[in-house]
Design a protein around this motif. Structure first.
Motif, PDB file in Angstrom:
ATOM      1  N   TYR A 395       0.795  -1.178  -0.081  1.00 27.01           N
ATOM      2  CA  TYR A 395       0.138   0.065   0.058  1.00 27.01           C
ATOM      3  C   TYR A 395       0.827   1.521   0.048  1.00 27.01           C
ATOM      4  O   TYR A 395       0.351   2.493   0.293  1.00 27.01           O
ATOM      5  N   GLU A 396       2.234   1.033  -0.356  1.00 26.32           N
ATOM      6  CA  GLU A 396       2.855   2.183  -0.145  1.00 26.32           C
ATOM      7  C   GLU A 396       3.429   2.719  -1.703  1.00 26.32           C
ATOM      8  O   GLU A 396       2.957   2.038  -2.756  1.00 26.32           O
ATOM      9  N   GLU A 397       3.947   3.611  -1.781  1.00 29.28           N
ATOM     10  CA  GLU A 397       4.446   4.188  -3.274  1.00 29.28           C
ATOM     11  C   GLU A 397       5.181   3.181  -4.022  1.00 29.28           C
ATOM     12  O   GLU A 397       5.889   2.691  -3.319  1.00 29.28           O
ATOM     13  N   GLN A 398       5.233   3.091  -5.301  1.00 25.21           N
ATOM     14  CA  GLN A 398       5.479   2.155  -6.098  1.00 25.21           C
ATOM     15  C   GLN A 398       6.943   2.151  -5.938  1.00 25.21           C
ATOM     16  O   GLN A 398       7.904   1.304  -5.715  1.00 25.21           O
ATOM     17  N   MET A 399       7.668   3.142  -6.202  1.00 27.11           N
ATOM     18  CA  MET A 399       9.113   3.582  -6.160  1.00 27.11           C
ATOM     19  C   MET A 399       9.653   3.548  -4.837  1.00 27.11           C
ATOM     20  O   MET A 399      10.851   3.310  -4.770  1.00 27.11           O
ATOM     21  N   PHE A 400       8.921   3.657  -3.717  1.00 24.88           N
ATOM     22  CA  PHE A 400       9.352   3.440  -2.450  1.00 24.88           C
ATOM     23  C   PHE A 400       9.596   2.048  -2.263  1.00 24.88           C
ATOM     24  O   PHE A 400      10.512   1.595  -1.623  1.00 24.88           O
ATOM     25  N   ARG A 401       8.730   1.064  -2.622  1.00 22.79           N
ATOM     26  CA  ARG A 401       8.859  -0.169  -2.433  1.00 22.79           C
ATOM     27  C   ARG A 401      10.021  -0.653  -3.346  1.00 22.79           C
ATOM     28  O   ARG A 401      10.715  -1.496  -2.847  1.00 22.79           O
TER      29      ARG A 401
END
Length: 484
Positions: A395-401
């Motif tokens: 559920y986090e930002e894609q680029m943070f993942r």
């Protein structure tokens, strides 16, 4: 009269697990993405690991003598590769925001295929060090980039098995590499004036090229950007709806990096993989092959030196698929693998330390073989721990993942760059006693860190669900007031 609900039996849970209810068209979509994503990613990782493992195969098949290796130069070459691999991690995953994976992955593959074939022309260990550094940079995207892609397409219930299949393909490259080297050594050694180990690098590079071309044509990118010709418009929309909607903002900003590197998510999973990565040291540093090469009493043939260690990745494949499937069945309890690996690391190290006390005893050799084969089971942590991170960051930002996944591999390899020299240098063969004690320490630490991280992620998930329930309740109350 109150009704009494009984908990589901194991049989009913198994039936539910293997007979999933799909949305209309969802089964066909999954079959398509399974075929096109997994075939490319697995073949890519297979050739990736084939290139890596065959350096050790070449070393014990004549390269050491032909190029005049001394001391720990083999470990220094691995360190050069690792340094390049570390340098490339975060830039590689951030690049997926700007370049389509369908172009980026195959381009990297073609570069490393060329570098692999160039290795066949070297005349000293220093040349291999330079080549492997650049090879590490271009190979950096394969592992973490694929885990990012898998987390973008698959639900939490589906992810473990796919991660396990992907990881197993790399282990298959390690395992088959020994047999390939054996075949090349017996059939091509001396052909056109080239030694068998040189032909090995040429053949590895040739194998990689068609896989890259396949990805260029068929890889589907991500659900929100795919233009795959084999997916209908309704299937593309369904693929987007299956995963949580998250922001996908540009990652190149001070705010983004500050948030990423101050997050407990980042450090929790990075430290997890730093510790877990070193529990793979027995296998990743080819210790069984080095043990056989320096055996105190036995002299092994080239075929035996290449074939006997293949049992290690074979065990790893079975363990990886078992734990990936089991943790999916257990609703994503990936942390269980941490305890299993902790026990395995302590037990196998103790077995080798005990065998070193009586090195000329034939039973000592049997114990060492058993320990290294069993130690191959720790490869299960690759699939399950990266699936765990994907689950927690869904559920986090894609680029943070993407940053967290890259950071995990970066941290592990940054430590492994010097860890292998300090604890598993080739000159320490056959017993690596210092490394055995290091393995016991990191195995115990892994179990402790797993407890802490599993508690933290579970607490965060409870808070997220509570906040979601509150916001949904508030929205429902507002709808009632507006209606009234």
């Amino acid at each position: 009269m109150a009704t009494v609900t009984t908990p589901p039996t194991t049989r009913s849970k198994l039936r539910e697990y293997f007979h999933t209810e799909y949305q209309p068209g969802e089964r066909k979509l999954i079959q398509k993405i399974d075929f096109f994503i997994l075939t490319f990613c697995c073949l890519s990782y297979f050739t990736n690991y084939l290139d890596r493992s065959n350096l050790s195969n070449a070393y014990v098949s004549g390269m050491k003598e032909d190029l005049g290796f001394v001391g720990d130069q083999l470990n220094q070459i691995n360190t050069c590769f690792t340094v390049g691999y570390v340098v490339g991690q975060i830039p590689a995953n951030l690049s997926l925001h700007y370049f389509k994976p369908r172009y980026f992955f195959p381009a990297c593959m073609l570069v490393w295929a060329g570098l692999t074939m160039v290795t066949a022309s070297v005349h000293n260990p220093q040349s291999i060090m330079a080549i492997r550094f650049f090879q590490g940079i271009v190979e950096a995207t394969t592992f973490v980039g694929t885990h990012f892609i898998l987390g973008s397409w698959y639900t939490e219930r589906e992810l473990g098995k796919r991660s396990g299949i992907f990881t197993a393909s790399g282990l298959a490259g390690t395992m088959i590499g020994g047999f390939i080297q054996t075949g090349i050594h017996s059939s091509l050694d001396g052909r056109n004036g080239l030694r068998g180990w040189r032909w090995l690098f040429i053949m590895d590079g040739i194998i990689t090229v068609p896989v890259a071309l396949y990805g260029l044509i068929f890889f589907p990118d991500t659900p929100s950007t795919t233009k795959a010709f084999y997916l209908t418009e309704s299937e593309k929309a369904l693929a987007v709806s299956r995963v949580p909607p998250v922001e996908d903002r540009s990652p190149v900003s001070w705010t983004f990096f500050k948030k990423s590197f101050s997050s407990w998510f980042f450090w929790g999973f990075v430290i997890l993989w730093i510790i877990a990565g070193e529990t793979e040291s027995f296998s990743s540093n080819a210790l069984l092959a080095l043990y056989l090469k320096s055996h105190p009493t036995n002299k092994y043939s080239v075929s035996q030196l290449n074939n006997y260690p293949t049992g290690v990745p074979a065990v790893g494949i079975v363990s990886t698929l078992f734990w990936a499937t089991l943790t999916d069945f257990l609703s994503g309890k990936r942390y269980l693998v941490g305890y299993f690996i902790g026990i395995t690391g302590v037990a196998t190290s103790a077995m080798i330390l005990a065998a070193s006390k009586d090195p000329t005893n034939p039973e000592s050799t049997s114990v060492v073989f058993g320990a290294y084969y069993w130690a191959g089971a720790v490869y299960a942590c690759q699939a399950t721990f990266f699936a765990w991170a994907n689950d927690a960051l869904r559920y986090e930002e894609q680029m943070f993942r993407a940053i967290v996944l890259a950071g995990m591999n970066l941290g592990s390899n940054a430590v492994n760059a010097w860890w292998s020299i300090v604890f598993y240098g080739a000159s320490m063969a056959p017993w690596f006693s210092r490394g055995m004690w290091a393995m016991i320490a990191v195995s115990i630490l892994l179990a402790i860190w797993t407890v802490a991280l599993s508690y933290t992620t579970a607490k965060h998930e409870r808070m997220r669900k509570a906040e979601l329930a509150l916001s949904s309740g508030a929205a429902d109350r507002k709808s009632v007031i507006d209606y009234a």
